[in-house]
Design an enzyme around this catalytic site. Structure first.
Site, PDB file in Angstrom:
ATOM      1  N   ASP A 128       0.843  -1.185   0.000  1.00  0.00           N
ATOM      2  CA  ASP A 128       0.000   0.000   0.000  1.00  0.00           C
ATOM      3  C   ASP A 128       0.883   1.241   0.000  1.00  0.00           C
ATOM      4  O   ASP A 128       1.879   1.306   0.727  1.00  0.00           O
ATOM      5  CB  ASP A 128      -0.899  -0.006   1.249  1.00  0.00           C
ATOM      6  N   ASN A 184     -12.954  -3.450   2.693  1.00  0.00           N
ATOM      7  CA  ASN A 184     -13.962  -2.396   2.735  1.00  0.00           C
ATOM      8  C   ASN A 184     -15.017  -2.637   1.663  1.00  0.00           C
ATOM      9  O   ASN A 184     -14.688  -3.078   0.553  1.00  0.00           O
ATOM     10  CB  ASN A 184     -13.310  -1.032   2.520  1.00  0.00           C
ATOM     11  N   ALA A 190     -16.151   2.660   3.910  1.00  0.00           N
ATOM     12  CA  ALA A 190     -15.006   3.521   3.568  1.00  0.00           C
ATOM     13  C   ALA A 190     -14.224   2.985   2.373  1.00  0.00           C
ATOM     14  O   ALA A 190     -13.001   3.095   2.319  1.00  0.00           O
ATOM     15  CB  ALA A 190     -14.091   3.725   4.770  1.00  0.00           C
ATOM     16  N   SER A 192     -12.865   3.402  -1.171  1.00  0.00           N
ATOM     17  CA  SER A 192     -12.604   4.534  -2.063  1.00  0.00           C
ATOM     18  C   SER A 192     -12.154   4.085  -3.452  1.00  0.00           C
ATOM     19  O   SER A 192     -12.148   4.900  -4.371  1.00  0.00           O
ATOM     20  CB  SER A 192     -11.538   5.461  -1.457  1.00  0.00           C
ATOM     21  N   VAL A 193     -11.777   2.817  -3.609  1.00  0.00           N
ATOM     22  CA  VAL A 193     -11.436   2.266  -4.927  1.00  0.00           C
ATOM     23  C   VAL A 193     -12.368   1.093  -5.187  1.00  0.00           C
ATOM     24  O   VAL A 193     -12.347   0.103  -4.450  1.00  0.00           O
ATOM     25  CB  VAL A 193      -9.965   1.790  -4.990  1.00  0.00           C
ATOM     26  N   HIS A 197     -10.597  -5.500  -3.066  1.00  0.00           N
ATOM     27  CA  HIS A 197      -9.225  -5.672  -2.598  1.00  0.00           C
ATOM     28  C   HIS A 197      -9.208  -6.019  -1.120  1.00  0.00           C
ATOM     29  O   HIS A 197     -10.080  -5.621  -0.355  1.00  0.00           O
ATOM     30  CB  HIS A 197      -8.380  -4.422  -2.856  1.00  0.00           C
ATOM     31  N   ILE A 198      -8.193  -6.783  -0.745  1.00  0.00           N
ATOM     32  CA  ILE A 198      -7.998  -7.192   0.644  1.00  0.00           C
ATOM     33  C   ILE A 198      -6.785  -6.472   1.201  1.00  0.00           C
ATOM     34  O   ILE A 198      -5.707  -6.511   0.605  1.00  0.00           O
ATOM     35  CB  ILE A 198      -7.794  -8.714   0.751  1.00  0.00           C
ATOM     36  N   HIS A 199      -6.964  -5.802   2.333  1.00  0.00           N
ATOM     37  CA  HIS A 199      -5.836  -5.217   3.054  1.00  0.00           C
ATOM     38  C   HIS A 199      -5.292  -6.262   4.026  1.00  0.00           C
ATOM     39  O   HIS A 199      -6.059  -6.897   4.753  1.00  0.00           O
ATOM     40  CB  HIS A 199      -6.286  -4.000   3.876  1.00  0.00           C
TER      41      HIS A 199
END
Length: 217
Positions: A128, A184, A190, A192-193, A197-199
């Protein structure tokens, strides 16, 4: 100007740390970057301000999507990273696994070769650009699914694969003491893209609960 709400002792440690002082000669912008990163982890109120910025970006993205529903997933930053149009610190990409089999053509008594794709590339992982912990990377699918709620039962294998890749990379990143998986979903999540995707976040003790009530406008 940075608004400080730290205790005096915290601020003194930040300003006199060898890391901050050692970066003064690097470039005019370096001290602000170093100080900002220290504040995010040392001062809860400053970190909270960053959270509000992310929430605001999520609201703006949601409003833009509603105003222009025809926007495709090819417009996202993640799609551009997948196409290598935007640089990223990529740490993983699936490799295509194939099998080549010789087949005898009986009419000509010659061999032909059949190329079977057994496993196609499904995902990519990269660090990130705005990490919230010492280790923070993303795992994204090549298939442009906007968010988890837009997935279907046909995506079951892909979603499971993303988690397996996240686990394997967490092991390689030496997150043996634990880490957090975050996905998210939508404005209130929250996001925003709008490319699923996985954080994967770790490398320090994380607080709980992870979410708090964002200020409304």
């Amino acid at each position: 100007m940075i608004g400080l709400r730290c205790r005096p002792a915290q601020l003194l440690v930040l300003l006199t740390s060898r890391h901050a002082l050692g970066s003064l000669d690097a470039s005019p912008r370096a001290p602000n970057v170093v100080l900002s990163r220290h504040l995010q982890t040392s001062c809860p109120t400053t970190a909270a301000a960053g959270d509000e910025g992310e929430v605001e970006r999520a609201r703006e993205t949601d409003a833009a999507r509603k105003q222009n529903p025809s926007t495709t997933q090819e417009d996202t930053i993640f799609s551009k990273i997948l196409r290598k149009e935007v640089p990223a610190d990529i740490i993983y990409e699936d490799e295509m696994v194939s099998n080549v089999r010789p087949l005898l053509n009986r009419s000509t008594l010659s061999f032909m070769y059949r190329f079977d794709v057994l496993f196609e590339t499904q995902c990519m992982a990269f660090h990130d650009v705005s990490p919230v912990a010492p280790t923070h990377f993303l795992v994204i699918p090549r298939n442009p699914i906007p968010m988890l709620s837009a997935s279907t039962d046909r995506d079951t294998q892909l979603l499971g694969h993303l988690l397996v890749v996240a686990r394997n990379l967490a092991e390689k990143e030496n997150l043996s003491d634990g880490y957090r998986i975050v996905m998210n979903n939508g404005r209130d999540g929250a996001q925003s893209v709008y490319h699923l995707h996985i954080h994967v976040i770790g490398g320090r003790q994380l607080s709980w609960p992870p979410g708090r009530i964002a200020m409304t406008t």
